[in-house]
Design a protein around this motif. Structure first.
Motif, short mmCIF file in Angstrom:
data_model
loop_
_atom_site.label_atom_id
_atom_site.label_comp_id
_atom_site.label_asym_id
_atom_site.label_seq_id
_atom_site.Cartn_x
_atom_site.Cartn_y
_atom_site.Cartn_z
N GLY A 70 0.79 -1.02 0.46
CA GLY A 70 0.00 0.03 -0.64
C GLY A 70 0.98 1.67 -0.04
N PRO A 71 -0.11 2.53 0.24
CA PRO A 71 0.85 4.20 0.39
C PRO A 71 1.43 4.40 1.45
N THR A 72 2.49 5.10 1.43
CA THR A 72 3.17 6.02 2.21
C THR A 72 3.21 6.69 2.40
N ALA A 85 -2.58 -2.67 1.96
CA ALA A 85 -4.00 -4.01 2.42
C ALA A 85 -2.80 -5.61 2.59
N LEU A 86 -3.80 -6.19 3.70
CA LEU A 86 -3.04 -7.25 4.72
C LEU A 86 -4.26 -8.68 3.43
N ARG A 87 -2.88 -9.54 2.79
CA ARG A 87 -3.46 -10.82 2.86
C ARG A 87 -2.74 -12.06 3.57
N GLU A 88 -3.46 -12.48 4.40
CA GLU A 88 -2.97 -13.12 5.57
C GLU A 88 -3.85 -14.57 5.99
N SER A 89 -2.73 -15.60 5.87
CA SER A 89 -3.18 -17.23 6.29
C SER A 89 -3.04 -18.06 7.46
N ASN A 90 -3.26 -18.82 7.29
CA ASN A 90 -2.64 -19.84 9.36
C ASN A 90 -3.43 -20.42 8.62
N ALA A 91 -1.85 -22.09 9.95
CA ALA A 91 -2.66 -23.39 9.61
C ALA A 91 -2.56 -24.01 10.70
N PRO A 92 -3.10 -23.57 12.22
CA PRO A 92 -2.75 -23.96 13.06
C PRO A 92 -2.59 -25.12 13.12
N TYR A 93 -1.72 -26.13 14.18
CA TYR A 93 -1.87 -27.33 15.02
C TYR A 93 -2.16 -27.64 16.36
N ASN A 94 -3.47 -28.58 16.36
CA ASN A 94 -4.26 -28.63 18.51
C ASN A 94 -2.60 -29.34 18.63
N THR A 95 -2.66 -29.61 19.86
CA THR A 95 -2.09 -30.10 20.52
C THR A 95 -2.79 -31.11 21.62
N PHE A 96 -4.16 -30.41 21.70
CA PHE A 96 -4.85 -31.10 22.66
C PHE A 96 -5.93 -31.76 21.94
N SER A 97 -6.05 -31.63 20.20
CA SER A 97 -7.31 -32.92 19.31
C SER A 97 -5.68 -33.49 18.20
N HIS A 98 -5.15 -33.04 18.72
CA HIS A 98 -4.41 -33.63 17.38
C HIS A 98 -4.32 -33.57 15.59
N TYR A 103 -8.06 -15.73 5.23
CA TYR A 103 -8.87 -14.86 5.98
C TYR A 103 -8.78 -13.69 4.40
N LYS A 104 -9.97 -13.07 4.83
CA LYS A 104 -10.37 -11.82 4.10
C LYS A 104 -9.96 -11.00 4.19
N THR A 105 -9.18 -10.09 2.84
CA THR A 105 -7.92 -9.52 2.25
C THR A 105 -8.86 -7.99 3.23
N HIS A 106 -8.20 -7.10 4.41
CA HIS A 106 -8.51 -6.44 5.34
C HIS A 106 -7.15 -5.59 4.98
N ALA A 107 -8.03 -3.87 5.77
CA ALA A 107 -5.83 -3.32 5.75
C ALA A 107 -6.36 -3.24 6.96
N MET A 108 -5.02 -2.31 6.86
CA MET A 108 -3.91 -2.05 8.13
C MET A 108 -3.49 -0.08 8.12
N LEU A 109 -4.42 0.19 9.06
CA LEU A 109 -3.39 2.14 9.14
C LEU A 109 -2.78 1.92 10.00
N THR A 110 -0.94 2.05 9.63
CA THR A 110 -0.20 1.75 10.29
C THR A 110 0.65 3.13 10.18
N ALA A 111 2.00 3.50 11.44
CA ALA A 111 2.34 3.86 12.01
C ALA A 111 3.92 4.00 12.68
#
Length: 284
Positions: free
Chosen positions: A143-145, A160-173, A181-189
């Motif tokens: 994005g712009p700065t 614009a953020l394009r984020e993903s994850n692939a967690p592993y649950n050690t309780f349920s294995h 996730y849905k592409t979303h926005a971040m205002l950052t400084a």
């Protein structure tokens, strides 16, 4: 330390060295910070963490690079696995590259309090070993700065953020397939502003992220808007130890993180962190 953490640290150190060789200027640092009031979603305990960091920022003809990796070592309040007596380990890497559009075009894009306009892109990458979620975050940003005209620096970006994850649950294995996730926005400084008080060299440094909701999470639940503000007052103690300016810094830091990682803090006290820290840095 995990294999990923070792490899990432080596890669960032090599990148930092290469960037420094090609750069007009560079600043590489090792730092340590510690606090006892860290929080994690779905954990109602205060967590102590020792955090070691390697960072490098450099500038060249058309822009600048920023690398950073945190190695976070939690107390047993954030255990490494179900029933474990030792704390979780995490590595979190960030890379940002900002092109200065005025330098590329040869035009003066300054206006009002803005000294320059840029375009930023990069990524976040993490791995964590903990009792429940075991995050494997991957995120691309772009994005712009706006680069504001202040002593030191103050950069404000809308990414614009394009984020993903692939967690592993050690309780349920259960290994959750990588979920985007849905592409979303971040205002950052991000800022680093030097100042003095009765001749004492200080600086106000930090970042602030305001992140929009990213839709449903990988389990079908709603996510929430995040506020993550991390700021510190640092004292340049270099002269006291006969070192060049900005070599050794010590200070205090505070982080406020509401709805951490997009987890709503309703009936979830660990999803909002209010964490004071001490911090020390060595720059080279």
């Amino acid at each position: 330390m995990s294999q990923f953490a070792r490899r990432t640290a080596l890669a960032l150190l090599v990148c930092s060295t290469c960037a420094a060789q090609a750069a007009d200027w560079s600043d590489t640092s090792l730092s340590y910070r510690y606090g006892t009031k860290y929080a994690e979603p779905f954990n109602n305990q205060d967590i102590s963490k020792n955090i070691f960091n390697l960072s490098s920022v450099s500038g060249y003809k058309y822009g600048k690079n920023f690398f950073s990796i945190d190695f976070l070592l939690s107390s047993e309040a954030d255990p490494s696995s179900a029933g474990a007596k030792d704390g979780a380990h995490e590595a979190y890497a960030v890379y940002r590259h900002t092109l200065d559009l005025g330098k590329i075009s040869g035009s003066n894009l300054a206006f009002g309090p803005v000294r320059g306009v840029g375009a930023t892109a990069g990524f976040d990458y993490n791995t964590k070993t903990d009792a429940g979620y075991n995050s494997k975050k991957r995120m691309l940003v772009a994005g712009p700065t706006l680069m504001l005209d202040v002593p030191g620096f103050l950069d404000v970006s809308l990414l614009a953020l394009r984020e993903s994850n692939a967690p592993y649950n050690t309780f349920s294995h259960v290994q959750t397939p990588r979920y985007t996730y849905k592409t979303h926005a971040m205002l950052t400084a991000a800022w680093g502003i030097p100042f003095e008080v009765v001749g004492v060299p200080l600086s106000f440094e930090g970042y602030a992220n305001f992140i929009g909701t990213k839709g449903k999470n990988e389990f079908g639940g709603d996510t929430a808007r995040e506020t993550n503000i991390d700021m510190q007052i640092m004292y340049d103690m270099s002269a006291a130890v006969s070192a060049p300016k900005n070599t050794f810094k010590v200070g205090v830091e505070y982080q406020y993180w509401k709805n951490k990682f997009g987890n709503p803090d309703t009936n979830n006290p660990g999803a909002t962190a209010k964490t004071p820290m001490v911090r020390a840095e060595y720059h080279f």
